[in-house]
Design an enzyme around this catalytic site. Structure first.
Site, PDB file in Angstrom:
ATOM      1  N   SER A   1      19.079  93.789 -13.311  1.00 19.03           N
ATOM      2  CA  SER A   1      18.329  93.574 -14.549  1.00 19.03           C
ATOM      3  C   SER A   1      16.875  93.292 -14.186  1.00 19.03           C
ATOM      4  CB  SER A   1      18.932  92.448 -15.392  1.00 19.03           C
ATOM      5  OG  SER A   1      19.088  91.283 -14.625  1.00 19.03           O
TER       6      SER A   1
ATOM      7  N   GLU B   1      12.922  91.849 -15.606  1.00 22.60           N
ATOM      8  CA  GLU B   1      12.242  91.026 -16.616  1.00 22.60           C
ATOM      9  C   GLU B   1      10.791  91.482 -16.788  1.00 22.60           C
ATOM     10  OE1 GLU B   1      13.057  86.799 -16.521  1.00 22.60           O
ATOM     11  OE2 GLU B   1      10.922  86.410 -16.734  1.00 22.60           O
TER      12      GLU B   1
ATOM     13  N   THR C   1      10.123  88.048 -21.869  1.00 23.16           N
ATOM     14  CA  THR C   1       9.876  86.608 -21.979  1.00 23.16           C
ATOM     15  C   THR C   1       9.341  86.231 -23.355  1.00 23.16           C
ATOM     16  OG1 THR C   1       7.636  86.748 -21.108  1.00 23.16           O
ATOM     17  CG2 THR C   1       9.405  86.391 -19.509  1.00 23.16           C
TER      18      THR C   1
ATOM     19  N   ALA D   1       5.846  82.560 -22.923  1.00 25.86           N
ATOM     20  CA  ALA D   1       5.336  82.216 -21.599  1.00 25.86           C
ATOM     21  C   ALA D   1       3.904  82.700 -21.461  1.00 25.86           C
ATOM     22  CB  ALA D   1       6.218  82.842 -20.522  1.00 25.86           C
TER      23      ALA D   1
ATOM     24  N   HIS E   1      14.067  86.844 -24.557  1.00 23.04           N
ATOM     25  CA  HIS E   1      14.177  85.416 -24.262  1.00 23.04           C
ATOM     26  C   HIS E   1      13.850  84.671 -25.558  1.00 23.04           C
ATOM     27  CE1 HIS E   1      13.284  85.819 -19.659  1.00 23.04           C
ATOM     28  NE2 HIS E   1      13.930  86.876 -20.124  1.00 23.04           N
TER      29      HIS E   1
ATOM     30  N   ARG F   1      15.150  76.300 -23.224  1.00 22.47           N
ATOM     31  CA  ARG F   1      14.396  75.238 -23.884  1.00 22.47           C
ATOM     32  C   ARG F   1      12.938  75.659 -23.994  1.00 22.47           C
ATOM     33  NH1 ARG F   1      12.472  69.851 -20.898  1.00 22.47           N
ATOM     34  NH2 ARG F   1      11.097  71.453 -20.032  1.00 22.47           N
ATOM     35  N   GLY F   2      12.380  76.179 -22.895  1.00 25.15           N
ATOM     36  CA  GLY F   2      10.955  76.505 -22.853  1.00 25.15           C
ATOM     37  C   GLY F   2      10.139  75.280 -22.500  1.00 25.15           C
ATOM     38  N   ASP F   3       8.843  75.467 -22.439  1.00 26.18           N
ATOM     39  CA  ASP F   3       7.927  74.365 -22.112  1.00 26.18           C
ATOM     40  C   ASP F   3       6.926  74.218 -23.236  1.00 26.18           C
ATOM     41  OD1 ASP F   3       8.861  73.603 -19.518  1.00 26.18           O
ATOM     42  OD2 ASP F   3       8.094  75.525 -18.806  1.00 26.18           O
TER      43      ASP F   3
ATOM     44  N   LYS G   1      25.444  73.136 -20.511  1.00 21.82           N
ATOM     45  CA  LYS G   1      24.887  74.322 -21.154  1.00 21.82           C
ATOM     46  C   LYS G   1      25.927  75.448 -21.173  1.00 21.82           C
ATOM     47  CE  LYS G   1      21.088  75.763 -18.934  1.00 21.82           C
ATOM     48  NZ  LYS G   1      19.654  75.863 -18.562  1.00 21.82           N
TER      49      LYS G   1
ATOM     50  N   GLN H   1      16.170  80.616 -11.505  1.00 21.13           N
ATOM     51  CA  GLN H   1      14.765  80.588 -11.115  1.00 21.13           C
ATOM     52  C   GLN H   1      14.681  81.271  -9.755  1.00 21.13           C
ATOM     53  OE1 GLN H   1      11.709  80.842 -11.551  1.00 21.13           O
ATOM     54  NE2 GLN H   1      11.559  78.954 -12.764  1.00 21.13           N
TER      55      GLN H   1
ATOM     56  N   GLN I   1      -1.139  83.929  -6.474  1.00 17.70           N
ATOM     57  CA  GLN I   1      -0.337  83.905  -7.700  1.00 17.70           C
ATOM     58  C   GLN I   1       1.026  83.250  -7.436  1.00 17.70           C
ATOM     59  OE1 GLN I   1       1.390  87.679  -8.920  1.00 17.70           O
ATOM     60  NE2 GLN I   1       0.431  87.455 -10.926  1.00 17.70           N
TER      61      GLN I   1
ATOM     62  N   PHE J   1       2.544  79.935  -9.306  1.00 18.63           N
ATOM     63  CA  PHE J   1       3.834  79.941 -10.025  1.00 18.63           C
ATOM     64  C   PHE J   1       4.773  78.900  -9.424  1.00 18.63           C
ATOM     65  CE2 PHE J   1       3.780  84.762 -11.255  1.00 18.63           C
ATOM     66  CZ  PHE J   1       2.830  84.495 -12.223  1.00 18.63           C
TER      67      PHE J   1
ATOM     68  N   HIS K   1      18.285  89.986 -10.639  1.00 16.82           N
ATOM     69  CA  HIS K   1      17.379  90.043 -11.795  1.00 16.82           C
ATOM     70  C   HIS K   1      15.962  89.963 -11.233  1.00 16.82           C
ATOM     71  CE1 HIS K   1      16.119  89.169 -15.996  1.00 16.82           C
ATOM     72  NE2 HIS K   1      15.261  88.315 -15.459  1.00 16.82           N
TER      73      HIS K   1
HETATM   74  C1  LIG Z   1      15.532  83.118 -15.962  1.00 17.33           C
HETATM   75  C2  LIG Z   1      14.426  82.294 -16.584  1.00 17.33           C
HETATM   76  C3  LIG Z   1      13.735  82.818 -17.670  1.00 17.33           C
HETATM   77  C4  LIG Z   1      12.714  82.076 -18.276  1.00 17.33           C
HETATM   78  N1  LIG Z   1      12.031  82.609 -19.338  1.00 17.33           N
HETATM   79  C5  LIG Z   1      11.080  81.889 -19.972  1.00 17.33           C
HETATM   80  C6  LIG Z   1      10.409  82.391 -21.133  1.00 17.33           C
HETATM   81  O1  LIG Z   1      10.651  83.521 -21.562  1.00 17.33           O
HETATM   82  N2  LIG Z   1       9.487  81.610 -21.742  1.00 17.33           N
HETATM   83  C7  LIG Z   1       9.183  80.349 -21.278  1.00 17.33           C
HETATM   84  O2  LIG Z   1       8.336  79.677 -21.877  1.00 17.33           O
HETATM   85  N3  LIG Z   1       9.802  79.838 -20.182  1.00 17.33           N
HETATM   86  C8  LIG Z   1      10.741  80.569 -19.528  1.00 17.33           C
HETATM   87  N4  LIG Z   1      11.394  80.049 -18.434  1.00 17.33           N
HETATM   88  C9  LIG Z   1      11.016  78.701 -17.963  1.00 17.33           C
HETATM   89  C10 LIG Z   1      11.825  77.623 -18.730  1.00 17.33           C
HETATM   90  O3  LIG Z   1      11.512  77.661 -20.105  1.00 17.33           O
HETATM   91  C11 LIG Z   1      11.428  76.262 -18.139  1.00 17.33           C
HETATM   92  O4  LIG Z   1      11.923  76.147 -16.840  1.00 17.33           O
HETATM   93  C12 LIG Z   1      11.820  75.061 -18.996  1.00 17.33           C
HETATM   94  O5  LIG Z   1      11.148  73.914 -18.460  1.00 17.33           O
HETATM   95  C13 LIG Z   1      13.295  74.737 -18.989  1.00 17.33           C
HETATM   96  O6  LIG Z   1      14.024  75.594 -19.754  1.00 17.33           O
HETATM   97  P1  LIG Z   1      15.647  75.561 -19.665  1.00 17.33           P
HETATM   98  O7  LIG Z   1      16.147  76.512 -20.660  1.00 17.33           O
HETATM   99  O8  LIG Z   1      16.074  75.726 -18.260  1.00 17.33           O
HETATM  100  O9  LIG Z   1      15.898  74.044 -20.147  1.00 17.33           O
HETATM  101  P2  LIG Z   1      17.143  73.077 -20.126  1.00 17.33           P
HETATM  102  O10 LIG Z   1      18.362  73.708 -19.596  1.00 17.33           O
HETATM  103  O11 LIG Z   1      17.192  72.452 -21.465  1.00 17.33           O
HETATM  104  O12 LIG Z   1      16.673  71.988 -19.040  1.00 17.33           O
HETATM  105  C14 LIG Z   1      15.360  71.435 -19.075  1.00 17.33           C
HETATM  106  C15 LIG Z   1      15.339  70.086 -18.372  1.00 17.33           C
HETATM  107  O13 LIG Z   1      16.002  69.120 -19.161  1.00 17.33           O
HETATM  108  C16 LIG Z   1      17.080  68.519 -18.449  1.00 17.33           C
HETATM  109  N5  LIG Z   1      18.147  68.328 -19.428  1.00 17.33           N
HETATM  110  C17 LIG Z   1      18.953  69.264 -19.983  1.00 17.33           C
HETATM  111  N6  LIG Z   1      19.782  68.708 -20.879  1.00 17.33           N
HETATM  112  C18 LIG Z   1      19.483  67.382 -20.929  1.00 17.33           C
HETATM  113  C19 LIG Z   1      19.978  66.286 -21.673  1.00 17.33           C
HETATM  114  N7  LIG Z   1      20.973  66.432 -22.561  1.00 17.33           N
HETATM  115  N8  LIG Z   1      19.435  65.056 -21.454  1.00 17.33           N
HETATM  116  C20 LIG Z   1      18.419  64.884 -20.553  1.00 17.33           C
HETATM  117  N9  LIG Z   1      17.909  65.906 -19.816  1.00 17.33           N
HETATM  118  C21 LIG Z   1      18.440  67.139 -20.005  1.00 17.33           C
HETATM  119  C22 LIG Z   1      17.413  69.491 -17.341  1.00 17.33           C
HETATM  120  O14 LIG Z   1      17.996  68.810 -16.218  1.00 17.33           O
HETATM  121  C23 LIG Z   1      16.044  70.050 -17.017  1.00 17.33           C
HETATM  122  O15 LIG Z   1      15.321  69.179 -16.182  1.00 17.33           O
HETATM  123  C24 LIG Z   1      12.389  80.771 -17.778  1.00 17.33           C
HETATM  124  C25 LIG Z   1      13.088  80.264 -16.669  1.00 17.33           C
HETATM  125  C26 LIG Z   1      14.099  81.010 -16.074  1.00 17.33           C
HETATM  126  C27 LIG Z   1      14.835  80.468 -14.880  1.00 17.33           C
END
Ligand SMILES: Cc1cc2nc3c(=O)[nH]c(=O)nc-3n(C[C@H](O)[C@H](O)[C@H](O)COP(=O)(O)OP(=O)(O)OC[C@H]3O[C@@H](n4cnc5c(N)ncnc54)[C@H](O)[C@@H]3O)c2cc1C
Length: 293
Positions: A13, A15, A46, A49, A74, A104-106, A163, A174, A210, A214, A264
């Site tokens: 796959s 991205e 994405t 992002a 995403h 979740r995103g940032d 999850k 990642q 870069q 990242f 991926h």
């Molecule tokens: C394959 C991939 C694709 C991505 N694509 C994008 C994108 O398109 N756009 C973008 O903005 N970002 C993207 N990201 C980055 C991602 O959004 C960030 O890493 C973000 O900080 C975490 O998202 P997550 O879905 O992993 O979060 P989560 O799984 O919710 O985890 C986030 C943090 O919260 C903690 N956590 C989870 N559940 C709980 C709970 N119940 N209580 C307390 N802590 C908890 C986890 O340990 C972790 O530290 C991508 C990352 C990856 C690996």
């Protein structure tokens, strides 16, 4: 070496991210057309992002679908209401999208404390399952080297398990350069009785500045030996590229030979390095176009 082209071969796959302007859009179209020759199982786009917008994701998804590829948008929940998410998901469903990468995103810096209705990816996965049943195949993110904001590696693993229990079908990691981090993570997940596919995310190395940027943001470790070699090359782009392709080819081969279900690629909207790595891995049909993209 693994041969991705064999029947029952690991899934590939790719991205992409939404392009910011016309020139970037044209480059993406060229890259996507070349990479389509690798027969990816799907490509993903994405969301949010690097300052991109929701519209950018939708437009890019539609453009890639028009090329005949299965596309997984995403979707991140941070800062969104349930209504916002429902509007996006209804639209995707109407467009025939059946696969999502749920995140979740940032929160963009300076956006204040309003994080929206859902706070973690597990809540988004649960929301999608409650509202849409099995309409979508849901991918989630995994962090073999730990998510940078996690309280501890153990807590991060438990959150990942949660999850999956919320309804994720598969995961993409990642990027990382130490294959043992991936194998150890998979072993730990399996020890919790979870057997979903966990596909390694692969970052082609073509630009050290870069990559360093990242990596400091996402917590992926650049091993010391790699960092020192890359620093030695200075501005010698050709040597960085050759070294990067060699390292990433060997990493990918080792992952596939030891059970990774697929790969991926984080293409960054460029085709050359991915085509070269897949070619090195023996992927028949990898296009060798002279057109740089
Ligand atoms: C394959 C991939 C694709 C991505 N694509 C994008 C994108 O398109 N756009 C973008 O903005 N970002 C993207 N990201 C980055 C991602 O959004 C960030 O890493 C973000 O900080 C975490 O998202 P997550 O879905 O992993 O979060 P989560 O799984 O919710 O985890 C986030 C943090 O919260 C903690 N956590 C989870 N559940 C709980 C709970 N119940 N209580 C307390 N802590 C908890 C986890 O340990 C972790 O530290 C991508 C990352 C990856 C690996």
């Amino acid at each position: 070496m693994s041969n991705l082209a064999q029947p029952g071969a690991p899934a590939l796959s790719l991205e992409y991210f939404p392009p910011r302007d016309i020139a970037a859009q044209e480059r993406l179209v060229r890259s996507a057309k070349r990479l389509a020759a690798l027969n990816p199982a799907y490509v993903s786009v994405t969301f949010g992002a690097g300052g991109s917008t929701r519209t950018g994701t939708v437009d890019t998804v539609q453009m890639l679908r028009n090329l005949g590829t299965d596309v997984a948008p995403h979707l991140s929940c941070i800062g969104a209401t349930r209504e916002d998410l429902r509007a996006i998901l209804d639209d995707y469903l109407a467009r025939g999208i059946r696969r999502l990468v749920a995140l979740r995103g940032d929160m963009p810096s300076g956006m204040g404390g309003d994080t929206g209705d859902l706070h973690y990816a597990s809540e988004l996965v649960r929301f999608v399952r409650e509202q849409y049943g099995d309409a979508f195949h849901i991918e989630v993110a995994a962090y073999p080297e730990m998510h940078p904001q996690a309280e501890s590696a153990r807590q991060d693993l438990l959150h990942f398990v949660n999850k999956v229990h919320a309804g994720a079908d598969s995961a993409i990691t990642q990027y990382f350069f130490n294959p043992d981090a991936y194998f150890d993570f998979v072993d730990q997940v399996r020890a919790h009785g979870i057997d979903i596919p966990i596909t390694p995310g692969i970052m082609p190395v073509t630009n050290y500045t870069q990559l360093a940027r990242f990596s400091s943001m996402c917590g992926a470790e650049i091993p010391r030996w790699m960092r020192l070699r890359l620093q030695d090359f200075g501005d010698d782009k050709a040597s960085i590229r050759a070294f990067g392709i060699d390292v990433v080819t060997r990493l990918t081969a080792r992952l596939l030979e030891n059970g990774a279900p697929g790969v991926h690629f984080y293409t960054l909207n460029h085709a050359d390095a991915v085509v070269q790595i897949c070619d090195n891995l023996g992927l028949a049909g990898a296009q060798r176009s002279a057109v740089g993209a």
